[in-house]
Scaffold this motif. Structure first.
Motif, PDB file in Angstrom:
ATOM      1  N   ALA A  41       0.952  -1.236  -0.102  1.00 41.61           N
ATOM      2  CA  ALA A  41      -0.050   0.204  -0.145  1.00 41.61           C
ATOM      3  C   ALA A  41       0.816   1.240   0.072  1.00 41.61           C
ATOM      4  CB  ALA A  41      -0.715   0.002   1.526  1.00 41.61           C
ATOM      5  N   LEU A  42       1.917   1.274   0.730  1.00 39.06           N
ATOM      6  CA  LEU A  42       2.776   2.278   0.834  1.00 39.06           C
ATOM      7  C   LEU A  42       3.413   2.722  -0.404  1.00 39.06           C
ATOM      8  CD1 LEU A  42       3.928   2.154   4.674  1.00 39.06           C
ATOM      9  CD2 LEU A  42       2.462   3.878   3.458  1.00 39.06           C
ATOM     10  N   GLU A  43       4.007   1.319  -1.082  1.00 34.25           N
ATOM     11  CA  GLU A  43       4.509   1.747  -2.257  1.00 34.25           C
ATOM     12  C   GLU A  43       3.784   2.129  -3.250  1.00 34.25           C
ATOM     13  OE1 GLU A  43       6.277  -2.175  -3.340  1.00 34.25           O
ATOM     14  OE2 GLU A  43       7.657  -2.136  -1.375  1.00 34.25           O
ATOM     15  N   LEU A  44       2.737   1.647  -3.533  1.00 34.91           N
ATOM     16  CA  LEU A  44       1.617   2.327  -4.339  1.00 34.91           C
ATOM     17  C   LEU A  44       1.313   3.770  -4.191  1.00 34.91           C
ATOM     18  CD1 LEU A  44      -1.003  -0.634  -4.839  1.00 34.91           C
ATOM     19  CD2 LEU A  44       0.311   0.267  -6.650  1.00 34.91           C
ATOM     20  N   ASP A  69      -0.611   6.288   9.926  1.00 36.67           N
ATOM     21  CA  ASP A  69       0.483   6.874  10.553  1.00 36.67           C
ATOM     22  C   ASP A  69       1.559   7.333   9.515  1.00 36.67           C
ATOM     23  OD1 ASP A  69      -0.822   7.197  12.821  1.00 36.67           O
ATOM     24  OD2 ASP A  69       0.182   5.698  13.926  1.00 36.67           O
ATOM     25  N   GLU A  70       1.927   6.103   8.777  1.00 40.81           N
ATOM     26  CA  GLU A  70       3.093   6.301   7.629  1.00 40.81           C
ATOM     27  C   GLU A  70       2.742   7.356   6.490  1.00 40.81           C
ATOM     28  OE1 GLU A  70       6.945   6.026   6.358  1.00 40.81           O
ATOM     29  OE2 GLU A  70       6.261   5.303   8.446  1.00 40.81           O
ATOM     30  N   LEU A  71       1.499   6.880   5.955  1.00 42.00           N
ATOM     31  CA  LEU A  71       0.915   7.971   5.023  1.00 42.00           C
ATOM     32  C   LEU A  71       1.097   9.467   5.367  1.00 42.00           C
ATOM     33  CD1 LEU A  71      -2.126   6.032   3.693  1.00 42.00           C
ATOM     34  CD2 LEU A  71      -0.236   6.369   2.462  1.00 42.00           C
ATOM     35  N   ARG A  72       0.596   9.588   6.635  1.00 43.13           N
ATOM     36  CA  ARG A  72       0.625  11.129   7.147  1.00 43.13           C
ATOM     37  C   ARG A  72       2.069  11.521   7.681  1.00 43.13           C
ATOM     38  NH1 ARG A  72      -4.072  11.318   4.622  1.00 43.13           N
ATOM     39  NH2 ARG A  72      -5.979  11.246   6.099  1.00 43.13           N
ATOM     40  N   ASP A  73       3.047  10.769   7.909  1.00 44.98           N
ATOM     41  CA  ASP A  73       4.265  11.196   7.991  1.00 44.98           C
ATOM     42  C   ASP A  73       4.978  11.389   6.645  1.00 44.98           C
ATOM     43  OD1 ASP A  73       3.988  10.560  10.924  1.00 44.98           O
ATOM     44  OD2 ASP A  73       5.085   8.758  10.841  1.00 44.98           O
ATOM     45  N   ARG A  74       4.581  10.851   5.595  1.00 43.50           N
ATOM     46  CA  ARG A  74       5.172  11.025   4.427  1.00 43.50           C
ATOM     47  C   ARG A  74       4.553  12.004   3.483  1.00 43.50           C
ATOM     48  NH1 ARG A  74       6.205   4.855   1.729  1.00 43.50           N
ATOM     49  NH2 ARG A  74       7.305   4.077   3.540  1.00 43.50           N
ATOM     50  N   GLY A  75       3.566  12.928   4.330  1.00 45.21           N
ATOM     51  CA  GLY A  75       2.867  14.066   3.758  1.00 45.21           C
ATOM     52  C   GLY A  75       1.605  13.694   2.846  1.00 45.21           C
ATOM     53  N   HIS A  76       1.223  12.517   2.810  1.00 44.54           N
ATOM     54  CA  HIS A  76      -0.168  12.156   2.046  1.00 44.54           C
ATOM     55  C   HIS A  76      -1.359  12.755   2.815  1.00 44.54           C
ATOM     56  CE1 HIS A  76       2.033   9.677  -0.705  1.00 44.54           C
ATOM     57  NE2 HIS A  76       2.677   9.127   0.067  1.00 44.54           N
ATOM     58  N   ALA A  94      -7.001   9.816  18.180  1.00 44.18           N
ATOM     59  CA  ALA A  94      -5.919  10.361  17.729  1.00 44.18           C
ATOM     60  C   ALA A  94      -5.545  10.115  16.351  1.00 44.18           C
ATOM     61  CB  ALA A  94      -4.653   9.882  18.522  1.00 44.18           C
ATOM     62  N   MET A  95      -6.238   9.089  15.724  1.00 46.81           N
ATOM     63  CA  MET A  95      -6.069   8.694  14.394  1.00 46.81           C
ATOM     64  C   MET A  95      -6.561   9.590  13.325  1.00 46.81           C
ATOM     65  SD  MET A  95      -7.141   4.575  14.708  1.00 46.81           S
ATOM     66  CE  MET A  95      -7.016   4.159  13.034  1.00 46.81           C
ATOM     67  N   PRO A  96      -5.636   9.902  12.350  1.00 46.14           N
ATOM     68  CA  PRO A  96      -6.054  10.821  11.330  1.00 46.14           C
ATOM     69  C   PRO A  96      -6.532  10.391   9.927  1.00 46.14           C
ATOM     70  CG  PRO A  96      -3.625  10.255  11.155  1.00 46.14           C
ATOM     71  CD  PRO A  96      -4.072   9.606  12.316  1.00 46.14           C
ATOM     72  N   PHE A  97      -7.912   9.864  10.498  1.00 44.08           N
ATOM     73  CA  PHE A  97      -8.711   9.220   9.110  1.00 44.08           C
ATOM     74  C   PHE A  97      -9.821  10.191   8.793  1.00 44.08           C
ATOM     75  CE2 PHE A  97     -10.335   7.298  12.905  1.00 44.08           C
ATOM     76  CZ  PHE A  97     -11.546   7.670  12.912  1.00 44.08           C
TER      77      PHE A  97
END
Length: 189
Positions: A41-44, A69-76, A94-97
């Motif tokens: 998912a993160l690669e896509l 969390d990783e999507l948000r950390d990467r600026g998505h 606390a979840m950014p959905f």
């Protein structure tokens, strides 16, 4: 994404039959990419311009929470819809959905939710924040007992954030309306 290009929707679930189902349900809404684990998912998400993500919370290896969390950390900043069998609890505060759906979900619910989050992308950031907080609040109020919510510091913080976000969204709305009236007056005056 340009306004005439179809949106790209990433569906992530460790059950390939579900990602295939989501792809079938959403194929008329845009280009649907599928992944059956967090790493893919993160690669896509890195390789493609993703406009919305449907994300399962319970996956082996990297959980949906970690992917989010990783999507948000990467600026998505694309909208994320959690689609999961995990009943929500105050841990979701606390979840950014942007939306939270509890499985089983139906075709119409998935399509309507994706349409909603895609349309919100054009909103002011304060309005988007308000809708995300409102959804968290509604999910918790429909699944947790009043006693659980009353005792929860997280829920109390959410209600404070919700009230502040409502004020910011109202101010943004008023600013847009005021600018629109001024623009009309300039062109018609």
């Amino acid at each position: 994404m340009s306004s005439d290009a179809p949106p790209t929707i990433l569906a992530v679930d460790d059950e390939p039959s579900l990602t295939a189902l989501y792809e079938a349900w959403l194929s008329d809404r845009g280009d649907v990419l599928t992944a059956t684990d967090g790493t893919d998912a993160l690669e896509l998400a890195e390789d493609e311009s993703v406009d919305a993500v449907m994300l399962d919370r319970h996956m082996p290896g990297m959980t949906g929470d970690e992917v989010l969390d990783e999507l948000r950390d990467r600026g998505h900043e694309c909208p994320v819809v959690m689609v999961t069998g995990v009943d929500p609890d105050v841990d979701i505060v606390a979840m950014p959905f942007d939306e939270y759906l509890v499985k089983p979900v139906g075709r119409d619910e998935v399509r309507t939710t994706v349409d909603t989050v895609l349309s919100r992308r054009t909103y002011d950031e304060h309005v988007r924040e308000f809708f995300a907080l409102a959804r968290k609040k509604a999910v918790l109020e429909s699944t947790c007992t009043d006693g659980t919510l009353t005792a929860s510091d997280e829920y109390h913080e959410l209600t404070v954030e919700f009230d502040a976000a409502r004020e910011r969204a109202n101010t943004a709305r008023d600013d847009v309306l005021e600018d629109g009236f001024e623009e009309l007056a300039l062109h018609h005056g």
